[in-house]
Design a protein around this motif. Structure first.
Motif, mmCIF file in Angstrom:
data_model
loop_
_atom_site.group_PDB
_atom_site.id
_atom_site.type_symbol
_atom_site.label_atom_id
_atom_site.label_comp_id
_atom_site.label_asym_id
_atom_site.label_seq_id
_atom_site.Cartn_x
_atom_site.Cartn_y
_atom_site.Cartn_z
ATOM 1 N N GLU A 1 37.351 42.069 42.039
ATOM 2 C CA GLU A 1 38.324 42.912 41.764
ATOM 3 C C GLU A 1 38.389 43.019 40.180
ATOM 4 O O GLU A 1 39.429 43.810 39.613
ATOM 5 C CB GLU A 1 39.829 42.551 42.232
ATOM 6 C CG GLU A 1 39.553 42.628 43.697
ATOM 7 C CD GLU A 1 40.777 42.315 44.352
ATOM 8 O OE1 GLU A 1 41.974 41.729 43.808
ATOM 9 O OE2 GLU A 1 40.989 41.892 45.670
ATOM 10 N N LYS B 1 38.474 45.675 37.601
ATOM 11 C CA LYS B 1 37.065 46.292 37.697
ATOM 12 C C LYS B 1 37.170 47.762 37.792
ATOM 13 O O LYS B 1 36.157 48.585 37.223
ATOM 14 C CB LYS B 1 36.268 45.726 39.011
ATOM 15 C CG LYS B 1 35.434 44.604 38.358
ATOM 16 C CD LYS B 1 34.626 44.137 39.635
ATOM 17 C CE LYS B 1 33.645 42.978 39.365
ATOM 18 N NZ LYS B 1 32.793 42.669 40.158
ATOM 19 N N THR B 2 38.237 48.345 38.369
ATOM 20 C CA THR B 2 38.373 49.647 38.585
ATOM 21 C C THR B 2 38.730 50.443 37.156
ATOM 22 O O THR B 2 38.518 51.641 37.142
ATOM 23 C CB THR B 2 39.409 50.154 39.639
ATOM 24 O OG1 THR B 2 40.613 49.594 39.339
ATOM 25 C CG2 THR B 2 39.094 49.503 41.018
ATOM 26 N N SER C 1 46.911 49.668 39.540
ATOM 27 C CA SER C 1 45.442 49.310 40.284
ATOM 28 C C SER C 1 45.549 47.716 40.670
ATOM 29 O O SER C 1 44.842 47.346 41.615
ATOM 30 C CB SER C 1 44.416 49.438 39.161
ATOM 31 O OG SER C 1 44.655 48.735 38.109
#
Length: 560
Positions: A142, A166-167, A223
């Protein structure tokens, strides 16, 4: 710059050095470029080697044909030098004042210091972000290491690498940095393995009076939460202070734009108030003739322990959100490199037993203070004795160490290191032969090439023979979360730090030495008992296999 231009009288004989709880020493005083050195006339031994950078202020008193210098040091110690000649007294006092106030970092002593010990481990390489990210391996799917700040243009006070979701790509991070004060966008500070919650830190959002929003910032902050999970935004300012910041372009996160987050204001005073408080505290400690009532009144009016309580209270609140509620937390004040770091650091001391070990605590200071951009160069330029117009100095880091000491007092068996370890780190933050605490951020340290031109404090401390001096003999590894109490009666003044010139610590050191011997003897005794148990168990097994009947009452219980 030549140091010689500041030294009018390089050497004086028949100088008497007086220090608390030690016999006076007469000798030869030498003023060097970086040091003040006094050698004993009787033993030809150096009785005093004092870095000029450790001197906070100089007080000169002329008596008859001679004079006395009172050197008030940044570590709160006070030295007294009796000099036969009044002219020499004034010259040396003037030299120390000038040499202790040199602003050019590149000519300070760490650049001239050469290690007289073998460097077993390079402290400059010990706690790099690339190495420390292994602490977050449980959430590697993540989170990632971003090098968006590799040239320090996005955020001058951040390190070259930071841990982010990571997004979220680097382009988004760039937009978020423009929405946060000084570019300090939210980054990962700590991942709690038990609850899977995370701790983020940043600076305030630049919402302004018009309620400006940044959808990229909202996306980054949201997020880190899973579906249906909520988090807390902890602001270390009062609501009125956060509201007032809007008129200057700052502000706070509007809950309408961060619906999964609840904002909490847990106020901690600002750094300017800390400095004034420290000055009052040291003045109170210096008044040795005060009655008990007057002393308690002065201590209370300094508000020092109130600051300690506020910081610990905030840290406990954040730790409870993470551990008990399994909720992620984003914490910030205004700039994000003072009170924010006090809280994020203490949260980890409370939650993570690794931060209560030698290397874990050093890694914490690297991550949350040095790499996170605390302005050591400005904050620790002066201490409690200097009255300067520069309002950048503040005991922010000292207050953090004081809070750690309070927890250490309440959980004396949960820390691998002793009180002296904390005191030593504080001393080096204000004045040192090592380069670790020089400058204000990683960018400045890179520009001055500290890693190649100076020695790291960690290189010195992490040698076994040095760590042995700071070992806590009562240490019993405790993997559990520890919850300090912030009740007023539980908080104490730290005498080893603030009253070293007024209280004799020799008896306390003797007691700790005795405790260490007892603990060592206990370990040896336990080892012998366990060895005997193993031998007896082996004999029993041999006897049983041979068919020998063991008499009733013979067993392996050797606790007595």
């Amino acid at each position: 710059m030549e140091f010689a231009e500041f030294i009018k009288t390089p050497q004086v004989d028949n100088v008497i050095l007086r220090r608390p709880f030690r016999k006076p020493v007469e000798g030869t005083l030498c003023v060097m470029g970086h040091h003040l050195i006094l050698s004993s006339r009787q033993t030809n031994k150096e009785e005093l080697v004092l870095l000029h950078s450790n001197v906070d202020s100089v007080e000169k008193r002329l008596v008859g044909s001679g004079g006395t210098l009172y050197l008030h040091c940044k570590d709160f110690s006070i030295l007294q030098l009796e000099i036969p000649s009044a002219e020499d007294c004034l010259n040396i006092g003037s030299s120390i004042e000038q040499l202790s106030n040199i602003d050019d970092t590149s000519i300070k002593y760490p650049f001239f210091f050469r290690a007289n010990f073998e460097v077993m481990e390079d402290g400059w390489q010990a706690f790099l972000p690339e190495n420390e990210i292994s602490r977050f391996k449980e959430c590697a799917d993540e989170w990632r290491l971003s090098y968006i700040n590799k040239d320090y243009k996005v955020c001058p006070s951040y390190p070259h690498a930071v841990v982010v979701p990571k997004t979220i790509d680097d382009e988004t991070l760039l937009k978020v940095a423009q929405f946060r004060q000084h570019g300090r966008f939210p980054v990962l500070s700590y991942y709690h393995r038990d609850s899977k919650a995370v701790l983020l830190r940043s600076s305030q959002p630049l919402t302004g009076t018009n309620g400006r929003r940044c959808k990229d910032d909202e996306r980054l902050v949201n997020s880190v939460l899973g579906i249906g999970r909520r988090g807390y935004i902890v602001d270390t300012r009062t609501y009125s202070a956060a509201k007032a910041a809007q008129s200057k372009g700052g502000g706070y996160e509007l809950e309408a734009h961060y619906p999964q987050w609840k904002r909490i204001h847990q106020p901690i005073e600002r750094r300017q108030v800390f400095q004034e408080s420290l000055i009052k505290l040291i003045e109170a400690c210096a008044d040795t003739s005060a009655t008990t009532d007057k002393w308690l009144s002065k201590l209370e009016s300094s508000n020092w322990l109130s600051h300690v309580k506020d910081i610990l209270t905030c840290a406990c609140l954040v730790a409870q959100c993470i551990d008990k509620d399994a909720a992620s937390v984003l914490i910030h004040g205004a700039d994000g490199h003072d009170t924010t770091l006090q809280v994020t650091s203490l949260v980890q001391v409370i939650l993570d037993h690794d931060c209560r070990t030698f290397t874990g605590f050093e890694a914490l200071i690297e991550r949350e203070w040095l790499q996170a951009g605390h302005h050591f160069g400005m904050r620790c330029a002066k201490s409690a004795f200097a009255f300067t117009k520069n309002r950048q100095e503040s005991p922010v880091f000292l207050l953090f160490l004081d809070c750690v000491w309070q927890i250490w007092q309440q959980f004396p068996c949960s820390f691998e290191f002793s009180e002296e370890f904390l005191i030593t780190i504080c001393e080096h933050a204000y004045s040192s032969q090592f380069g670790t605490f020089l400058c204000n951020n990683e960018m400045e340290r890179k520009e001055l090439k500290l890693s190649s031109k100076t020695v790291s404090l960690w290189s010195y401390l992490n040698r076994p023979e040095v760590l042995e001096r700071y070992l806590n003999p009562l240490y019993d590894p405790n993997p559990a979360v520890i919850w300090p109490t912030v009740a007023p009666q539980s908080l104490e003044l730290w005498p080893g730090m603030y009253q070293r010139s007024y209280l004799d610590k020799s008896k306390k050191r003797e007691k700790w030495t005795e405790i260490a011997k007892i603990c060592e003897y206990d370990k040896e005794l336990r080892s012998k008992v366990n060895k005997l148990r193993r031998q007896l168990a082996s004999l029993e097994r041999e006897a049983l296999s041979a068919g020998v009947i063991i008499p009733v009452g013979l067993d392996t219980d050797m606790n007595e």
